[in-house]
Design a protein around this motif. Structure first.
Motif, PDB file in Angstrom:
ATOM      1  N   ILE A 198       0.851  -1.185   0.000  1.00 54.21           N
ATOM      2  CA  ILE A 198       0.000   0.000   0.000  1.00 54.21           C
ATOM      3  C   ILE A 198       0.889   1.239   0.000  1.00 54.21           C
ATOM      4  O   ILE A 198       1.702   1.439   0.911  1.00 54.21           O
ATOM      5  CB  ILE A 198      -0.941  -0.005   1.213  1.00 54.21           C
ATOM      6  CG1 ILE A 198      -1.873  -1.220   1.095  1.00 54.21           C
ATOM      7  CG2 ILE A 198      -1.750   1.298   1.277  1.00 54.21           C
ATOM      8  CD1 ILE A 198      -2.582  -1.587   2.363  1.00 54.21           C
ATOM      9  N   LEU A 199       0.766   2.014  -1.067  1.00 50.05           N
ATOM     10  CA  LEU A 199       1.538   3.256  -1.203  1.00 50.05           C
ATOM     11  C   LEU A 199       0.758   4.336  -0.474  1.00 50.05           C
ATOM     12  O   LEU A 199      -0.193   4.915  -1.008  1.00 50.05           O
ATOM     13  CB  LEU A 199       1.709   3.591  -2.690  1.00 50.05           C
ATOM     14  CG  LEU A 199       2.494   2.540  -3.490  1.00 50.05           C
ATOM     15  CD1 LEU A 199       2.350   2.789  -4.991  1.00 50.05           C
ATOM     16  CD2 LEU A 199       3.964   2.529  -3.082  1.00 50.05           C
TER      17      LEU A 199
ATOM     18  N   ALA B 116       3.530  -5.332   7.806  1.00 50.09           N
ATOM     19  CA  ALA B 116       4.622  -4.442   8.195  1.00 50.09           C
ATOM     20  C   ALA B 116       4.332  -3.032   7.707  1.00 50.09           C
ATOM     21  O   ALA B 116       3.480  -2.830   6.830  1.00 50.09           O
ATOM     22  CB  ALA B 116       5.944  -4.930   7.591  1.00 50.09           C
ATOM     23  N   THR B 117       5.068  -2.088   8.285  1.00 50.14           N
ATOM     24  CA  THR B 117       5.059  -0.713   7.788  1.00 50.14           C
ATOM     25  C   THR B 117       6.508  -0.337   7.497  1.00 50.14           C
ATOM     26  O   THR B 117       7.391  -0.596   8.320  1.00 50.14           O
ATOM     27  CB  THR B 117       4.454   0.246   8.838  1.00 50.14           C
ATOM     28  OG1 THR B 117       3.099  -0.143   9.075  1.00 50.14           O
ATOM     29  CG2 THR B 117       4.477   1.682   8.344  1.00 50.14           C
ATOM     30  N   VAL B 118       6.735   0.211   6.313  1.00 51.69           N
ATOM     31  CA  VAL B 118       8.096   0.533   5.867  1.00 51.69           C
ATOM     32  C   VAL B 118       8.212   2.036   5.648  1.00 51.69           C
ATOM     33  O   VAL B 118       7.342   2.634   4.995  1.00 51.69           O
ATOM     34  CB  VAL B 118       8.404  -0.230   4.558  1.00 51.69           C
ATOM     35  CG1 VAL B 118       9.621   0.350   3.851  1.00 51.69           C
ATOM     36  CG2 VAL B 118       8.617  -1.712   4.832  1.00 51.69           C
ATOM     37  N   ASP B 119       9.271   2.620   6.196  1.00 57.16           N
ATOM     38  CA  ASP B 119       9.482   4.052   5.947  1.00 57.16           C
ATOM     39  C   ASP B 119      10.950   4.389   5.697  1.00 57.16           C
ATOM     40  O   ASP B 119      11.356   5.548   5.798  1.00 57.16           O
ATOM     41  CB  ASP B 119       8.915   4.905   7.082  1.00 57.16           C
ATOM     42  CG  ASP B 119       9.523   4.536   8.432  1.00 57.16           C
ATOM     43  OD1 ASP B 119      10.511   3.774   8.443  1.00 57.16           O
ATOM     44  OD2 ASP B 119       9.013   5.003   9.457  1.00 57.16           O
ATOM     45  N   ASP B 120      11.773   3.353   5.377  1.00 52.57           N
ATOM     46  CA  ASP B 120      13.176   3.651   5.056  1.00 52.57           C
ATOM     47  C   ASP B 120      13.703   2.666   4.003  1.00 52.57           C
ATOM     48  O   ASP B 120      13.037   1.685   3.660  1.00 52.57           O
ATOM     49  CB  ASP B 120      14.056   3.627   6.318  1.00 52.57           C
ATOM     50  CG  ASP B 120      14.042   2.273   7.011  1.00 52.57           C
ATOM     51  OD1 ASP B 120      13.627   1.257   6.397  1.00 52.57           O
ATOM     52  OD2 ASP B 120      14.439   2.221   8.190  1.00 52.57           O
TER      53      ASP B 120
ATOM     54  N   VAL C 236       2.500  -1.630   4.399  1.00 48.44           N
ATOM     55  CA  VAL C 236       2.214  -0.212   4.163  1.00 48.44           C
ATOM     56  C   VAL C 236       3.546   0.503   3.992  1.00 48.44           C
ATOM     57  O   VAL C 236       4.421   0.405   4.858  1.00 48.44           O
ATOM     58  CB  VAL C 236       1.441   0.392   5.352  1.00 48.44           C
ATOM     59  CG1 VAL C 236       1.306   1.906   5.189  1.00 48.44           C
ATOM     60  CG2 VAL C 236       0.060  -0.255   5.485  1.00 48.44           C
ATOM     61  N   VAL C 237       3.731   1.178   2.859  1.00 49.74           N
ATOM     62  CA  VAL C 237       4.938   1.973   2.632  1.00 49.74           C
ATOM     63  C   VAL C 237       4.551   3.446   2.724  1.00 49.74           C
ATOM     64  O   VAL C 237       3.658   3.911   2.000  1.00 49.74           O
ATOM     65  CB  VAL C 237       5.577   1.663   1.261  1.00 49.74           C
ATOM     66  CG1 VAL C 237       6.804   2.539   1.036  1.00 49.74           C
ATOM     67  CG2 VAL C 237       5.964   0.187   1.167  1.00 49.74           C
TER      68      VAL C 237
END
Ligand code: TPP
Ligand code: MG
Length: 201
Positions: free
Chosen positions: A107-108, A142-146, A168-169
């Motif tokens: 998910i962008l 998961a949630t990705v932010d890097d 989720v990115v």
């Protein structure tokens, strides 16, 4: 819930995120939701296994689920906007029940309905789509932010896990120039089928 700030939310560059995810794609089949996710995928380079959606929102995850169940040996990635995912929340429940190990949903999340004028979406208020997927029973969320998280995600989407994954990115809220791929759905379907060595219907 806390009202969102007015400024465009910060986050990863969406074009770089999608380009990274498809860089070493191998057999990966990608379904992209209408609007910016489709432009991002097209900007990373057209491919016979790209299936771009146009028109109504809410069906991208269900489309990817169907393809993953029909082609269990093919890794399938759904690239969905947060608005798209919010319109198809029931798909999380069906994905959790069906458990296709070859399905990844990314998910962008720009916390915006970008395509229609950047109105705040529910995720801007704190609605957590990864938590919703987990609550439905998707075991890998998961949630990705890097960039490190992105590298792990890129490796994950091209191989089967023990079940589906939903990630989720967190991307930035900037609008990018549109990159418009083919809009002829019948042609895109025929091209996808040919890439899977399936004859015409
Ligand atoms: C069922 C439906 N409702 C509304 C629209 C109008 N619409 C097109 S794109 C869009 C916003 C998309 O938001 P998101 O999925 O988060 O993508 P973004 O542009 O933010 O990356 C909306 C509301 C539509 N196409 N279909
Ligand atoms: Mg959005």
């Amino acid at each position: 819930m806390t009202p969102p700030p007015d400024a465009a939310p910060p986050g990863l560059d969406r074009r770089a995120v999608v380009a990274r995810l498809v860089r070493d794609r191998g057999a990966l089949l990608v379904v992209s939701s209408l609007g910016a996710a489709t432009y991002d995928l097209a900007a990373a380079g057209d491919h016979p296994r790209n299936f771009y959606l146009w028109g109504g929102m809410g069906g991208a995850m269900a489309m990817g689920l169907g393809l993953a169940l029909a082609q269990p040996s093919v890794p399938v990635l759904v690239l969905a906007g947060d608005g798209e995912a919010l319109m198809g929340l029931g798909s999380f429940a069906t994905i959790a029940v069906q458990r296709p190990a070859n399905l990844s949903v990314v998910i962008l999340d720009n916390r915006l309905y970008g395509e229609t004028g950047s109105q705040h979406s529910h995720t801007a208020w704190g609605v957590d789509l990864a938590a919703i997927a987990a609550g439905c029973g998707v075991s890998e969320t998961a949630t990705v932010d890097d960039d490190a998280g992105l590298d792990r995600l890129a490796a994950r989407i091209v191989r089967s896990g023990n079940g589906p994954c939903v990630t989720v990115v967190r991307i930035g809220g900037e609008e990018m120039p549109r990159c418009l791929p083919v809009r002829d759905g019948a042609w895109l379907k025929a091209r996808l089928r040919a890439s899977l060595d399936l004859g015409p219907l």
